[in-house]
Motif scaffolding. Structure first.
Motif, PDB file in Angstrom:
ATOM      1  N   GLY A 172     -11.552   4.344 -14.143  1.00  0.00           N
ATOM      2  CA  GLY A 172     -11.592   5.055 -15.417  1.00  0.00           C
ATOM      3  C   GLY A 172     -12.066   4.180 -16.559  1.00  0.00           C
ATOM      4  N   LYS A 173     -11.741   2.892 -16.528  1.00  0.00           N
ATOM      5  CA  LYS A 173     -12.099   1.989 -17.620  1.00  0.00           C
ATOM      6  C   LYS A 173     -13.482   1.375 -17.458  1.00  0.00           C
ATOM      7  CE  LYS A 173      -7.344   0.679 -18.782  1.00  0.00           C
ATOM      8  NZ  LYS A 173      -7.383   1.224 -20.154  1.00  0.00           N
ATOM      9  N   THR A 174     -14.102   1.528 -16.281  1.00  0.00           N
ATOM     10  CA  THR A 174     -15.388   0.881 -16.044  1.00  0.00           C
ATOM     11  C   THR A 174     -16.474   1.881 -15.696  1.00  0.00           C
ATOM     12  OG1 THR A 174     -14.781   0.529 -13.719  1.00  0.00           O
ATOM     13  CG2 THR A 174     -14.322  -1.254 -15.269  1.00  0.00           C
ATOM     14  N   LYS A 175     -16.328   3.114 -16.125  1.00  0.00           N
ATOM     15  CA  LYS A 175     -17.323   4.142 -15.829  1.00  0.00           C
ATOM     16  C   LYS A 175     -18.718   3.664 -16.242  1.00  0.00           C
ATOM     17  CE  LYS A 175     -15.467   7.818 -13.943  1.00  0.00           C
ATOM     18  NZ  LYS A 175     -15.926   8.284 -12.640  1.00  0.00           N
ATOM     19  N   GLY A 176     -19.660   3.746 -15.304  1.00  0.00           N
ATOM     20  CA  GLY A 176     -21.031   3.343 -15.565  1.00  0.00           C
ATOM     21  C   GLY A 176     -21.309   1.886 -15.281  1.00  0.00           C
ATOM     22  N   ASN A 177     -20.262   1.079 -15.078  1.00  0.00           N
ATOM     23  CA  ASN A 177     -20.450  -0.350 -14.817  1.00  0.00           C
ATOM     24  C   ASN A 177     -19.941  -0.760 -13.439  1.00  0.00           C
ATOM     25  OD1 ASN A 177     -21.466  -0.963 -17.494  1.00  0.00           O
ATOM     26  ND2 ASN A 177     -19.377  -0.627 -18.219  1.00  0.00           N
ATOM     27  N   GLU A 178     -19.788   0.224 -12.527  1.00  0.00           N
ATOM     28  CA  GLU A 178     -19.199  -0.079 -11.215  1.00  0.00           C
ATOM     29  C   GLU A 178     -20.013  -1.103 -10.436  1.00  0.00           C
ATOM     30  OE1 GLU A 178     -19.966   2.920 -12.289  1.00  0.00           O
ATOM     31  OE2 GLU A 178     -18.235   4.266 -12.182  1.00  0.00           O
ATOM     32  N   ALA A 179     -21.332  -1.082 -10.649  1.00  0.00           N
ATOM     33  CA  ALA A 179     -22.193  -1.994  -9.884  1.00  0.00           C
ATOM     34  C   ALA A 179     -21.888  -3.452 -10.175  1.00  0.00           C
ATOM     35  CB  ALA A 179     -23.660  -1.693 -10.171  1.00  0.00           C
TER      36      ALA A 179
ATOM     37  N   MET B  61       0.825  -1.205   0.000  1.00  0.00           N
ATOM     38  CA  MET B  61       0.000   0.000   0.000  1.00  0.00           C
ATOM     39  C   MET B  61       0.862   1.259   0.000  1.00  0.00           C
ATOM     40  SD  MET B  61      -2.901  -1.408  -0.251  1.00  0.00           S
ATOM     41  CE  MET B  61      -3.961   0.036  -0.155  1.00  0.00           C
ATOM     42  N   ARG B  62       2.025   1.228   0.663  1.00  0.00           N
ATOM     43  CA  ARG B  62       2.896   2.401   0.733  1.00  0.00           C
ATOM     44  C   ARG B  62       3.437   2.777  -0.656  1.00  0.00           C
ATOM     45  NH1 ARG B  62       6.382   4.884   4.605  1.00  0.00           N
ATOM     46  NH2 ARG B  62       4.930   4.091   6.187  1.00  0.00           N
ATOM     47  N   THR B  63       3.564   1.807  -1.560  1.00  0.00           N
ATOM     48  CA  THR B  63       4.092   2.125  -2.889  1.00  0.00           C
ATOM     49  C   THR B  63       3.151   3.017  -3.688  1.00  0.00           C
ATOM     50  OG1 THR B  63       3.061   0.189  -3.960  1.00  0.00           O
ATOM     51  CG2 THR B  63       5.254  -0.117  -2.984  1.00  0.00           C
ATOM     52  N   GLY B  64       1.865   3.011  -3.362  1.00  0.00           N
ATOM     53  CA  GLY B  64       0.890   3.783  -4.117  1.00  0.00           C
ATOM     54  C   GLY B  64       0.381   3.072  -5.357  1.00  0.00           C
ATOM     55  N   THR B  65       0.915   1.892  -5.634  1.00  0.00           N
ATOM     56  CA  THR B  65       0.514   1.157  -6.834  1.00  0.00           C
ATOM     57  C   THR B  65      -0.965   0.784  -6.802  1.00  0.00           C
ATOM     58  OG1 THR B  65       2.729   0.245  -7.185  1.00  0.00           O
ATOM     59  CG2 THR B  65       0.897  -0.971  -8.143  1.00  0.00           C
ATOM     60  N   ILE B  66      -1.441   0.335  -5.646  1.00  0.00           N
ATOM     61  CA  ILE B  66      -2.847  -0.063  -5.547  1.00  0.00           C
ATOM     62  C   ILE B  66      -3.754   1.130  -5.807  1.00  0.00           C
ATOM     63  CG2 ILE B  66      -4.629  -1.014  -4.048  1.00  0.00           C
ATOM     64  CD1 ILE B  66      -2.526  -3.040  -4.944  1.00  0.00           C
ATOM     65  N   ASP B  67      -3.450   2.279  -5.209  1.00  0.00           N
ATOM     66  CA  ASP B  67      -4.268   3.474  -5.416  1.00  0.00           C
ATOM     67  C   ASP B  67      -4.307   3.868  -6.885  1.00  0.00           C
ATOM     68  OD1 ASP B  67      -4.762   3.671  -2.704  1.00  0.00           O
ATOM     69  OD2 ASP B  67      -2.981   4.878  -2.344  1.00  0.00           O
ATOM     70  N   ASN B  68      -3.154   3.865  -7.520  1.00  0.00           N
ATOM     71  CA  ASN B  68      -3.102   4.242  -8.924  1.00  0.00           C
ATOM     72  C   ASN B  68      -3.805   3.217  -9.815  1.00  0.00           C
ATOM     73  OD1 ASN B  68      -1.577   6.596  -8.474  1.00  0.00           O
ATOM     74  ND2 ASN B  68       0.311   5.415  -8.367  1.00  0.00           N
ATOM     75  N   GLY B  69      -3.687   1.943  -9.445  1.00  0.00           N
ATOM     76  CA  GLY B  69      -4.388   0.912 -10.197  1.00  0.00           C
ATOM     77  C   GLY B  69      -5.892   1.053 -10.074  1.00  0.00           C
ATOM     78  N   ILE B  70      -6.359   1.429  -8.887  1.00  0.00           N
ATOM     79  CA  ILE B  70      -7.795   1.634  -8.668  1.00  0.00           C
ATOM     80  C   ILE B  70      -8.325   2.743  -9.571  1.00  0.00           C
ATOM     81  CG2 ILE B  70      -9.456   2.529  -6.987  1.00  0.00           C
ATOM     82  CD1 ILE B  70      -7.892   0.923  -4.853  1.00  0.00           C
ATOM     83  N   LEU B  71      -7.560   3.820  -9.684  1.00  0.00           N
ATOM     84  CA  LEU B  71      -7.969   4.925 -10.549  1.00  0.00           C
ATOM     85  C   LEU B  71      -8.147   4.453 -11.986  1.00  0.00           C
ATOM     86  CD1 LEU B  71      -5.724   7.834  -9.211  1.00  0.00           C
ATOM     87  CD2 LEU B  71      -8.190   7.620  -8.976  1.00  0.00           C
ATOM     88  N   ARG B  72      -7.259   3.600 -12.436  1.00  0.00           N
ATOM     89  CA  ARG B  72      -7.367   3.106 -13.808  1.00  0.00           C
ATOM     90  C   ARG B  72      -8.552   2.164 -13.991  1.00  0.00           C
ATOM     91  NH1 ARG B  72      -2.972   5.472 -13.470  1.00  0.00           N
ATOM     92  NH2 ARG B  72      -1.694   6.052 -15.261  1.00  0.00           N
ATOM     93  N   ILE B  73      -8.813   1.357 -12.976  1.00  0.00           N
ATOM     94  CA  ILE B  73      -9.976   0.472 -13.057  1.00  0.00           C
ATOM     95  C   ILE B  73     -11.262   1.299 -13.128  1.00  0.00           C
ATOM     96  CG2 ILE B  73     -11.353  -1.211 -11.773  1.00  0.00           C
ATOM     97  CD1 ILE B  73      -8.729  -2.340 -10.685  1.00  0.00           C
TER      98      ILE B  73
ATOM     99  N   PRO C 243      -9.888   0.029  -0.544  1.00  0.00           N
ATOM    100  CA  PRO C 243      -9.792   1.370  -1.139  1.00  0.00           C
ATOM    101  C   PRO C 243     -10.629   1.522  -2.405  1.00  0.00           C
ATOM    102  CG  PRO C 243      -7.613   0.501  -0.584  1.00  0.00           C
ATOM    103  CD  PRO C 243      -8.577  -0.627  -0.455  1.00  0.00           C
ATOM    104  N   LEU C 244     -10.714   0.453  -3.206  1.00  0.00           N
ATOM    105  CA  LEU C 244     -11.532   0.499  -4.410  1.00  0.00           C
ATOM    106  C   LEU C 244     -12.993   0.738  -4.070  1.00  0.00           C
ATOM    107  CD1 LEU C 244     -12.101   0.050  -7.427  1.00  0.00           C
ATOM    108  CD2 LEU C 244     -12.137  -2.418  -6.965  1.00  0.00           C
ATOM    109  N   MET C 245     -13.500   0.018  -3.085  1.00  0.00           N
ATOM    110  CA  MET C 245     -14.892   0.173  -2.692  1.00  0.00           C
ATOM    111  C   MET C 245     -15.189   1.590  -2.209  1.00  0.00           C
ATOM    112  SD  MET C 245     -16.801  -2.340  -3.295  1.00  0.00           S
ATOM    113  CE  MET C 245     -16.733  -4.062  -3.765  1.00  0.00           C
ATOM    114  N   ILE C 246     -14.274   2.165  -1.444  1.00  0.00           N
ATOM    115  CA  ILE C 246     -14.470   3.530  -0.956  1.00  0.00           C
ATOM    116  C   ILE C 246     -14.512   4.506  -2.130  1.00  0.00           C
ATOM    117  CG2 ILE C 246     -13.544   5.367   0.501  1.00  0.00           C
ATOM    118  CD1 ILE C 246     -14.545   2.937   2.055  1.00  0.00           C
ATOM    119  N   ARG C 247     -13.597   4.340  -3.073  1.00  0.00           N
ATOM    120  CA  ARG C 247     -13.561   5.238  -4.228  1.00  0.00           C
ATOM    121  C   ARG C 247     -14.807   5.087  -5.104  1.00  0.00           C
ATOM    122  NH1 ARG C 247      -8.806   7.803  -5.704  1.00  0.00           N
ATOM    123  NH2 ARG C 247     -10.218   8.822  -7.194  1.00  0.00           N
ATOM    124  N   LEU C 248     -15.407   3.915  -5.109  1.00  0.00           N
ATOM    125  CA  LEU C 248     -16.625   3.694  -5.882  1.00  0.00           C
ATOM    126  C   LEU C 248     -17.867   4.213  -5.167  1.00  0.00           C
ATOM    127  CD1 LEU C 248     -16.016   0.077  -7.268  1.00  0.00           C
ATOM    128  CD2 LEU C 248     -15.935   2.222  -8.537  1.00  0.00           C
ATOM    129  N   GLY C 249     -17.694   4.702  -3.934  1.00  0.00           N
ATOM    130  CA  GLY C 249     -18.825   5.245  -3.192  1.00  0.00           C
ATOM    131  C   GLY C 249     -19.460   4.270  -2.233  1.00  0.00           C
TER     132      GLY C 249
END
Length: 509
Positions: free
Chosen positions: A143-150, A129-141, A182-188
């Motif tokens: 970005g690629k799944t807008k509208g299909n988060e459910a 988690m300290r590397t920031g890779t997971i956070d950045n990966g979440i942003l890309r996920i 973190p992904l779930m939090i970012r998805l609301g």
């Protein structure tokens, strides 16, 4: 000013707070100690049960249900293993049961092995988690799944449920929860949703499995039922319970997304919710991030393969995740991910392990309750053995439909003390199987009652190390979890009751 001052005590006096989970465990420990003054100690003799699974002969040490006897002293008087306030010399007393629980077991199991597993895995993912890779990966996920988060919720729930059904996935869910939270939090959504789609999903699959080698196969083997028989009904149950879990989780998640204050983990999610929000265009992704992600994915796949192919357990799994942490640290320093140094990696490991300390303490304290009751060894005189025998005798005197249902109730309650599926099967099924014959209940139904009672209560009981670890990484207090999950548990128990009674009525064999 005087108005404000006078209002504060009135508000405080009307506010009642649920006791902390540790307080509840201490109270249960006191009740267990009290029970030792009223319930005599008893023991069983053990025997070896053999059964075939995939053409291979398996053996298991189980109790002889006809051998129960209360312990007696030299004068023939029944012995009560009454717990004192404090017991020296390695004994268990009311004031030292927490320490004894924390230090009990071995590297292979509860409690010390599980606690060390929790600290290692927390530390390893602290580095990731300290590397920031997971956070950045979440942003890309995102970005690629807008509208299909459910779709994340049903897909992940189904996959984790399948893992629980096929190879008894449970402890492995902790690692996934660290990444998914973190992904779930970012998805609301929230931390509760994370626990539902990871750990809870595995236990839904575990409970309704048609092939779980750690529960249904052992229970059928020691009960004299053909191993992995009755799979058609169990497959249907797996589909039904999995769909129920998905529907309940989506209903809750939809409400949280519409109004975050409805979340039962709103306060504990604050650190993740308040984390700096980086836009996709500003996020970093380089070769180092790709290597870190590949390391995490390879480790998870490797662990799953080891569990399935070689029956890896706590020591092996912990070692693989520790290796993942070391490799991630090397990659992070080499590629300067978040400007990390080796000292930063060491700090991240300690911080990650520190997050696991509260649930680790609860695991040890809960194990201490079992020790107060004399432990789970059937050959040693204990209160738990006496409870097991009395429950069996009570069930044996009931009509067949009621007996089938009470088997479910008993297995659900007994799971508080023995959360290991294989351990509970070895303790209870040699007693329940012949009792089923006496009252006219199918042995297959007795196994089904064990499955559903053992598996589903893993979602609730604070003695489940995997549950407490998953709640720990999501920063959710067990009391808040209880406030949320009781409705889901009530649904599961109600449907399980109907299933067990209906299976008996249909002659399920």
């Amino acid at each position: 000013m005087s108005k404000t001052t006078s209002a504060a005590p009135s508000s405080a006096s009307k506010t009642w707070q649920m006791p902390d989970t540790l307080i509840l465990i201490l109270l249960i420990g006191a009740l267990a100690a009290l029970a030792t003054y009223f319930i005599p100690a008893g023991n069983f003799e053990t025997q070896t049960a053999t059964y075939l699974m995939d053409g291979v002969e398996k053996t298991r040490t189980v109790i002889d249900p006809a051998s129960f006897a209360y312990a007696t002293d030299a004068n023939g008087e029944i012995v009560y293993n009454s717990v004192s306030l404090f017991e020296g010399g390695g004994g268990v007393g009311l004031l030292n049961f927490v320490f004894e629980g924390l230090t009990s077991g071995s590297k292979w199991g509860s409690a010390i092995g599980v606690i060390m597993f929790m600290l290692i895995i927390g530390g390893a993912f602290g580095i990731v988690m300290r590397t920031g890779t997971i956070d950045n990966g979440i942003l890309r996920i995102i970005g690629k799944t807008k509208g299909n988060e459910a779709l994340f919720i049903p897909v992940m729930f189904a996959l984790f449920s399948l893992g629980g059904a096929v190879f008894g996935m449970g402890e492995e869910a902790v690692a996934f929860a660290i990444i998914i939270a973190p992904l779930m939090i970012r998805l609301g959504y929230d931390g509760i949703t994370t626990v539902m789609v990871t750990y809870v999903a595995t236990q839904v699959g575990f409970a309704a499995s048609w092939m779980n080698p750690f529960s249904v196969a052992i229970a059928q083997g020691v009960s004299g039922v053909p191993v992995l028989s009755g799979a058609d009904l169990r497959m249907a149950l797996w589909v039904g319970f999995t769909l129920l879990g998905i529907a309940f989780t989506m209903w809750y998640a939809k409400g949280v997304k519409a109004d975050p204050s409805r979340s039962y983990s709103f306060a504990s999610d604050k650190p993740l919710r308040d984390a700096p929000q980086v836009d996709l265009k500003d996020s970093r992704w380089n070769l180092g991030d790709t290597l870190v992600m590949l390391t995490v994915v390879a480790t998870v796949v490797w662990v799953i393969w080891g569990v399935v192919a070689h029956a890896w357990y706590i020591p092996e799994i912990a070692s693989q995740f520790f290796t993942m942490g070391v490799v991630t640290a090397i990659i992070a320093v080499a590629f300067r991910l978040n400007s990390m140094t080796m000292n930063d990696a060491a700090d991240a490991f300690k911080e990650g392990a520190g997050l696991m300390l509260p649930p680790a303490l609860l695991v040890g304290a809960a194990k201490g309750i079992l020790l107060l009751l004399g432990g789970s060894d059937p050959a040693q005189a204990s209160v738990l053995n006496s409870i097991l025998n009395s429950a069996g005798n009570a069930i044996g005197g009931m009509p067949e439909m009621l007996s089938a249902w009470f088997m479910l109730v008993f297995q659900s309650v007994f799971n508080f003390f023995v959360t290991s599926g294989s351990g509970q099967a070895a303790l209870t099924m040699p007693l329940m199987a012949p009792l089923a014959d006496i009252v006219g209940v199918s042995r297959q139904v007795a196994v089904l009652a064990f499955q559903l009672g053992d598996g589903f209560t893993n979602i609730l009981v604070p003695t489940s190390a995997s549950l407490m670890a998953t709640l720990g990484v999501c920063r959710i207090d067990w009391v808040d979890w209880l406030r949320f999950v009781w409705r889901f548990m009530l649904m599961l128990f109600g449907i399980s009751s109907v299933v067990v009674v209906a299976a008996q009525a249909m002659g399920y064999v």
